[in-house]
Write a protein that holds these residues in place. Sequence first.
Motif, PDB file in Angstrom:
ATOM      1  N   MET A  97      13.761 -25.474  19.021  1.00  0.00           N
ATOM      2  CA  MET A  97      14.496 -24.823  18.083  1.00  0.00           C
ATOM      3  C   MET A  97      13.579 -23.543  17.781  1.00  0.00           C
ATOM      4  N   PRO A  98      14.496 -22.455  18.113  1.00  0.00           N
ATOM      5  CA  PRO A  98      14.057 -21.162  17.840  1.00  0.00           C
ATOM      6  C   PRO A  98      14.166 -20.527  16.386  1.00  0.00           C
ATOM      7  N   VAL A  99      13.247 -19.817  15.717  1.00  0.00           N
ATOM      8  CA  VAL A  99      13.522 -19.586  14.590  1.00  0.00           C
ATOM      9  C   VAL A  99      13.175 -18.067  14.146  1.00  0.00           C
ATOM     10  N   GLY A 100      14.023 -17.538  13.502  1.00  0.00           N
ATOM     11  CA  GLY A 100      14.170 -15.972  13.100  1.00  0.00           C
ATOM     12  C   GLY A 100      14.403 -15.891  11.711  1.00  0.00           C
ATOM     13  N   VAL A 101      14.637 -14.330  11.817  1.00  0.00           N
ATOM     14  CA  VAL A 101      14.889 -13.742  10.356  1.00  0.00           C
ATOM     15  C   VAL A 101      16.493 -14.006  10.296  1.00  0.00           C
ATOM     16  N   ALA A 102      16.833 -14.855   8.968  1.00  0.00           N
ATOM     17  CA  ALA A 102      18.292 -15.190   8.828  1.00  0.00           C
ATOM     18  C   ALA A 102      19.123 -13.788   8.078  1.00  0.00           C
ATOM     19  N   GLY A 103      18.038 -13.054   7.130  1.00  0.00           N
ATOM     20  CA  GLY A 103      18.609 -11.903   6.297  1.00  0.00           C
ATOM     21  C   GLY A 103      18.413 -10.735   7.035  1.00  0.00           C
ATOM     22  N   GLU A 104      18.301  -9.714   6.002  1.00  0.00           N
ATOM     23  CA  GLU A 104      18.210  -8.327   6.223  1.00  0.00           C
ATOM     24  C   GLU A 104      16.683  -7.875   6.808  1.00  0.00           C
ATOM     25  N   ARG A 205      16.483 -16.122   1.745  1.00  0.00           N
ATOM     26  CA  ARG A 205      16.276 -15.654   3.098  1.00  0.00           C
ATOM     27  C   ARG A 205      15.303 -15.044   3.622  1.00  0.00           C
ATOM     28  N   LEU A 206      14.399 -14.519   2.530  1.00  0.00           N
ATOM     29  CA  LEU A 206      13.017 -13.877   2.968  1.00  0.00           C
ATOM     30  C   LEU A 206      12.173 -14.590   3.525  1.00  0.00           C
ATOM     31  N   ALA A 207      12.231 -15.998   3.016  1.00  0.00           N
ATOM     32  CA  ALA A 207      11.404 -16.785   3.489  1.00  0.00           C
ATOM     33  C   ALA A 207      11.757 -17.489   4.840  1.00  0.00           C
ATOM     34  N   VAL A 208      10.848 -17.431   5.729  1.00  0.00           N
ATOM     35  CA  VAL A 208      11.386 -18.086   7.055  1.00  0.00           C
ATOM     36  C   VAL A 208      11.033 -19.712   7.057  1.00  0.00           C
ATOM     37  N   LYS A 209      12.070 -20.486   7.246  1.00  0.00           N
ATOM     38  CA  LYS A 209      11.666 -21.627   7.036  1.00  0.00           C
ATOM     39  C   LYS A 209      11.961 -22.581   8.461  1.00  0.00           C
TER      40      LYS A 209
END
Length: 397
Positions: A97-104, A205-209
Amino acid sequence: MNIEQGFAGDRAAEPAVDEPRRFARFAPGGGRNRLWLIVLAVIAIALVGGFLLLRGGGKAAAPAASPLPRVTFIVPGHQSVAGQISTTGSLAARREMPVGVAGEGGMISQVLVEPGDWVAAGQVLATIDRSVQVQEGASLAAAITVARADAALAQSELDRARALVARGFISKADIDRKTATRDAANARVKVAQAQYGEAGARIGRLAVKAPAAGLVLTRAVEPGQVVSSASGTLFRLAKGGEMELAARLAEQDLARLRVGAPADVTPIGSSRPFRGEIWQMSPVIDAQTRQGVARIALRYDPALRPGGFAAATIRSGSVDAPLLPESAVQSDATGNFVYVIDGANAVQRRAVKVGEVSDSGITVLSGLAGSERVVLSAGAFLNPGDKVIPVRAAARG
């Protein structure tokens, strides 16, 4: 008297000569006799030789033949052989599972996990500075309060107008206008609430979960780093910590396997095997390499590191076939073969197709019925058609 003396004097002057030779010398035809004796001796020898040739059937006596070689053989028969396929491959997360930034995005304020940590679903891995977004949220919360006040005032005015309409002070048209004003105020309340909810979602979305529970494999972010949706992967997680070995197999081997087939996987540099099983098989074969991929599922263990290389032994059931020692199987440019001894004790070459190679020997898939006398060793020193003395090998204990 004088004559006798002269004659005696002449004899005394001659050199001494052997008497037989002397007389032979003066015998008539003495040299020719010796020649005839030699010729007769040669003829006698020739007659004896011819007699010996005729006695031997007209053939010259052959030199004594060398003894035939003694060759050890076995009769392999048939036996149930556990089918095994040996292969290699790379270890990887079964579900990465690659996790990145979802928001701005923004500037990273905290990183809360390290590689090797276990995380729960929804757990915060890193946080992005949100000071600006928090102020925007406060502003939108205040806008909701203002909109609600306007809606309450519009509702009060509508209620008073309805009380006066019976007395004739307010027309029906005034009631309709005040009703519309009240509805617009209520709609503005909903708009303000929606805007506030949107701001809250952006802040969230500023929290990477973590999208699911699993093991953190890599971390590619540090506090103070500015990130955005274009920054790529910040963390890699293995869902549930499950691993797999992606084993590349030839298409004929892949055809013999099924999902659920057990396998033993041994990482390079380790002697400890890990038990797994095939959970997925490639539905296609690479047109260039003629290979497919069998994915072997493995439980988490610290010794199983994604990206590492490992060897695998996959058990593919059992086959009933002859089993030969490695010394009995030869190979050349045309393929694998064995030597068998026929009924006339002559060596014959027999092409074979081999299967699994194990500590027990080599499985012969085709080419032998199992009842043949197969040369156990020394095949490199034999040629087809050679006569041998067969000696059966002693039974192995």
